[in-house]
Design an enzyme around this catalytic site. Structure first.
Site, PDB file in Angstrom:
ATOM      1  N   HIS D  45       0.813  -1.222   0.000  1.00 11.93           N
ATOM      2  CA  HIS D  45       0.000   0.000   0.000  1.00 11.93           C
ATOM      3  C   HIS D  45       0.848   1.274   0.000  1.00 11.93           C
ATOM      4  O   HIS D  45       0.325   2.354  -0.248  1.00 11.93           O
ATOM      5  CB  HIS D  45      -0.954   0.007   1.199  1.00 11.93           C
ATOM      6  CG  HIS D  45      -1.986  -1.063   1.146  1.00 11.93           C
ATOM      7  ND1 HIS D  45      -2.847  -1.208   0.090  1.00 11.93           N
ATOM      8  CD2 HIS D  45      -2.295  -2.073   2.001  1.00 11.93           C
ATOM      9  CE1 HIS D  45      -3.649  -2.247   0.301  1.00 11.93           C
ATOM     10  NE2 HIS D  45      -3.328  -2.793   1.456  1.00 11.93           N
ATOM     11  N   GLU D 149      -5.308 -11.768   7.642  1.00 12.95           N
ATOM     12  CA  GLU D 149      -6.161 -10.583   7.556  1.00 12.95           C
ATOM     13  C   GLU D 149      -7.488 -10.851   6.863  1.00 12.95           C
ATOM     14  O   GLU D 149      -8.121  -9.910   6.378  1.00 12.95           O
ATOM     15  CB  GLU D 149      -5.413  -9.435   6.875  1.00 12.95           C
ATOM     16  CG  GLU D 149      -4.705  -9.794   5.585  1.00 12.95           C
ATOM     17  CD  GLU D 149      -3.939  -8.616   4.978  1.00 12.95           C
ATOM     18  OE1 GLU D 149      -4.112  -7.476   5.437  1.00 12.95           O
ATOM     19  OE2 GLU D 149      -3.172  -8.837   4.035  1.00 12.95           O
ATOM     20  N   ASP D 175      -8.216  -4.892   6.973  1.00  9.97           N
ATOM     21  CA  ASP D 175      -8.677  -5.936   6.056  1.00  9.97           C
ATOM     22  C   ASP D 175      -9.417  -7.038   6.806  1.00  9.97           C
ATOM     23  O   ASP D 175     -10.394  -7.589   6.291  1.00  9.97           O
ATOM     24  CB  ASP D 175      -7.496  -6.528   5.274  1.00  9.97           C
ATOM     25  CG  ASP D 175      -7.150  -5.684   4.062  1.00  9.97           C
ATOM     26  OD1 ASP D 175      -8.090  -5.202   3.398  1.00  9.97           O
ATOM     27  OD2 ASP D 175      -5.961  -5.494   3.785  1.00  9.97           O
TER      28      ASP D 175
END
Lengths: 254, 254, 254, 254, 254, 254
Positions: D45, D149, D175
């Site tokens: 990310h 996650e 997540d």
């Protein structure tokens, strides 16, 4: 981090200096692990600019070798001298210093007040300062090294060397030869140029400052250490790579 | 521009191949002038990515040496195979091809229809295409070279070599040793590995395709040419630079 | 920022789309001021990677033109789809989607749960989210656009279009021709291909989704808008520059 | 250089981990001096790719802080796992590992034979290897850390944790919440999620492996250390900068 | 590589010159294939610095077009003049040369001794030198071209043109108009400015040196060749791209 | 886009100014969303050069915050002043302006004729010009701000401030202290320095121009606004990040 060049010079010893022309931190990092006492980013003739110099400094530091980072600035100009010092240079080699005034300008750009007019803001350098604070020690720690590489500089040599704040000189053999009307080359054998070297060694030695020389081969560099030079550079990293590569191709072809 | 590797192989000759790990066009350009028949950008273990590969290809072309640009892709994946070919690669070396299916996949990624499924859009490659058009000749001109570097690949070797569209193989000696439980190294003398080389030379020769090898020294590379390898690489440019630099420091210190 | 493409499609209008192959933010910024409704960074055939895509997105935004940033990913792979969305793409065009499963994978990569499995972390995209929060609207706002460019895709077209989450399709004319054994080209006149276009327009229209097309010239693009295409691209920025430059040289020489 | 994370875990201690989203070596270098035990380059990310990861690794090393460099890869894909390890990562955090097979794949990509199929060529990592050689110790030294996650991963947790070669897990709270149909967020107080944390701490502890967590604030991170987490991250460097900047503007305005 | 500009001038012919504002090697490479005799990197008003200039030079060389690389330096300063020549420029266009002293300074920076004081170290340029050696021919081969673009320069024109080492002049029409109190523009029709052009053509022609002009359109450039200018530039690559793009959008919209 | 600094000053209000040392557009973009009225790229002590300045300007614009982009140039040199203005700077802060002549030089470099000698070619700036044309309004819109940071400047202050074209001054507290033989620092409490501030506020106010100050903390900046300063900067983005990070580590460790 101690300034290895300064320490060696205090101890009367010579340093073997690396020279970076490739504007890349990875290349600089690998090269910095090869045993050099100091590594100089060549912003004059190397393919380097300010940000690549910072990247190379990070490569030198990342190598963990303790090699002292220095720089050859492209010109005797206050903006760039300040920027490379802020980036963490422990020494500034400046091309084409031909007069005492030019030498005094260089000192002024490189030193904090009252010795000079360097502006305060050691963005990267300050993060690695000694306990007493970077600003308190910078004027002592950072080496100011004008290049002596013209007939005019030789004629002015005593006045140049007398400028307070000069820690050493660096000889550019090819420009020196060029300015005397000779073919530009490294590793000269011409007695006329070698006599100049002797004179420069004598004058620097007399004042307790160091003389450095750019060399083409390690054999010549070794000879120059014996002659009295306190900082010797061997070509640059791309030159060593090219020579090794040409040889490798030749051997592989048989 | 002719594909020097393909021409040499047609003529039964070996090529000496360069290997780029430094992600910089200037370094690549200087290195490409050293006499290599081809220069390969190593996107697997080199410090390279797609844009640095493009920059290195420009450095190779700018050198005017006519060295053929190739690439080792990081993995057998269609996106990156297409991108490096569009950028102008004349050959694709692909790591860890262990089965005929993996070899067939590689061919499919690298060839235009009907031989494969490569997508059309040779952004840089097409600008240098032959008169007949890049797309018309690419399938013939571009070399597809799987790496044979595991026990599994050796066990599948005949089926791998029989996959249509394979132009040669490239041996990674250290991974090959590793996969057999040996210490990974280049320039092996272990008879077990050398026997594998012999077998690979025999099987490739039988099918009229070439075998290449990664070497640590030019002397060994020369020996391997004599043994029958048609493409030999010597370390990489940063390895040659580091070796030359360590030696220079040693000699300069005396 | 509203998604201009989505708004136009809702209103039954066509958009004129730009296409970026040069990996440079300045170039992207200047190009984005030329009137395009949307500008797509071409990571497949353009000289683009992830960081240059981010730079181009910044150039598009900096232009203040309100052009909607989209991207063509290099391949249907979850890592890169997630990264370009996090960087702020409002639409993802994906090459070589040939089966309903591949279309469903693409949707899965591009949508947050429960519609898909996109991972949360819109590093740049989230900074420009609507009041309700980027994550709350992203699944609706972001366009998922598979490329239809092979015989196989045409044969599967109804099933592909029935995949939930598909907002439109994008036709790659040269790959489509290639896969049918024809010469790859843009701006085709071949009735066989034009019939396929008609079929695709009919099938997309029936489902209320849009069809886009890559064009070589603005004249053809205009014709295609009239034919029913809702997104037309004209070559790319480097192609327009090259054509204009060749013409300028010719005119200047007289 | 010792792996501080591994050492801390052996000693039963927790590490405070930094997180880099800005693709710049200078920023990474300054941030690495702030006291982090380890610093992770976020390629999923964060605005990072492979070459920026290498640059950040150099920044971390240049800082002289001894912070252990780790990476979060964009996806569980062999090419990028190999490349970041070659670049010198001491730990690999991999997103979205949901099944034992995915965990086993990750281990395979990250370990040299016979434990895995990582290819040999530690271009930067090898230059800093221990006396015994990088290849001899890498499988032991490098941490393999799947992210847990998703609901699916929780359901498979015991089998995932039983995969040989897993050194720890890393929880992505937003997540995880997302996959259970909750609003994605950090620093959760939802008992349902906190129960999952407890379960993960118990299962990891039972197997002598560590659990890590991504946090939004240092206060929460501290609480999580006390709860049993052995690696805590606080937002990322750009998040800290933005929060501090917004506050500075507010205070300056009065 | 021959200097096409010098050869054309010797033969009494005009050259059509390209102009690069985009700091990108790929863009430069594609543009350099469009038929320009020479391509100039604009470091004054273009988005260019020293390293992007080197990259563009590599793009020009990689194009294989034989276009002669030149540069417009940002200012008449010895550091940058030396660096671009070392990088391989065959010509230096220097802005705002208003006095004979400034012209003499420029010559001094650009020529090796004894004609000037350029420092020796042609890092990239030297690798492509003629058999006799780059240093032996550089003073003859490299074009020194001051810009004449102010009232002051016009008033000093004869003395400026008499400075030994000047190969040509380059007129900046918008600055010239500006300095006379007129609106800055290219492709001027104002008889006052056109009279100045005539005078400059006469004075340069008398001394056997060339006059160049920056143009906005190829039609005007063609007219200026007929008027006697020996080097004409047409806008720059980004200007051509923007004009073509605006037109494409308009046509596509219908 | 309106010049927020100029508008605020006209309205008698103070602006809160950001300061960029990290050479990265993403970092600049995120930072520019934090509420600053203006954001200045620090090319003197920041790790910035011309191209990173352009990238940061794009980041500022991409943020959509309307923050006014300014620059601190590395030195009072015409080449760089022209380049940053062409890139779109709305204000130029220039270090070490110590005499009226230096102030007049700065004005000359920054203004088009007849007020100065800036060369025409606003490559990026011109694309965002007002309807009346960038060149017609630039001399009015762009702020010229010399730094007052030495004893010499204080002694010359009235003559410096009387130079036509000066819009404000910017005080560098650490250099100012340094030049008076004091320890360099921000947020000074020394009455001697504070008296100088009072004097500068009085002299600028008398002439209707603004005074700005570099601050270490937002609290001090707020106090200085109350004292009469019209532009206050708080450290820089990397300083805020480092302070926040050190604190986060401390809190996380407990």
């Amino acid at each position: 981090m101690p300034n290895k060049v300064k320490e060696a010079w205090k101890a009367g010893k010579a340093v073997v200096n690396g020279w970076l022309a490739i504007p890349n931190a990875f290349s600089a990092e690998m090269y910095s692990q090869c045993g050099w006492d100091s590594v100089t980013v060549d912003m004059q003739h190397g393919v380097q600019d300010y940000l690549s110099c910072v990247a190379c400094f990070q490569g030198i530091a990342a190598s963990g070798s303790g090699a002292t980072p220095m720089v050859r600035v492209p010109w005797n100009e206050p903006g760039i001298v300040g920027k490379v010092l802020d980036a963490g240079a422990y020494g500034v080699i400046c091309p084409m210093v031909n007069t005492p005034q030019e030498a005094a300008n260089l000192v002024q750009y490189a030193k904090y007040p009252p010795a000079g007019t360097r502006s305060n803001g050691p963005i990267r350098a300050g993060a690695y300062g000694s306990a007493g604070g970077y600003q308190a020690t910078a004027n002592d720690e950072i080496l100011v090294i004008p290049m002596i590489e013209t007939k005019q500089a030789i004629e002015n040599i005593e006045a140049i060397l007398d400028v307070p704040g000069i820690d050493g000189i660096y000889i550019g053999p090819s420009d020196l030869s060029f300015s005397y009307g000779l073919t530009p080359k490294l590793d000269v054998e011409d007695p006329f140029i070698l006599d100049i070297y002797e004179k420069l060694l004598k004058e620097t030695s007399k004042r307790g400052i160091a003389a450095g020389l750019h060399n083409g081969t390690p054999e010549y560099a070794n000879r120059m250490i014996k002659m009295g030079f306190k900082l010797v550079t061997i070509a640059n990293e791309v030159g060593l790579m090219v020579a090794a590569s040409k040889n490798a191709v030749k051997v592989a072809r048989g």
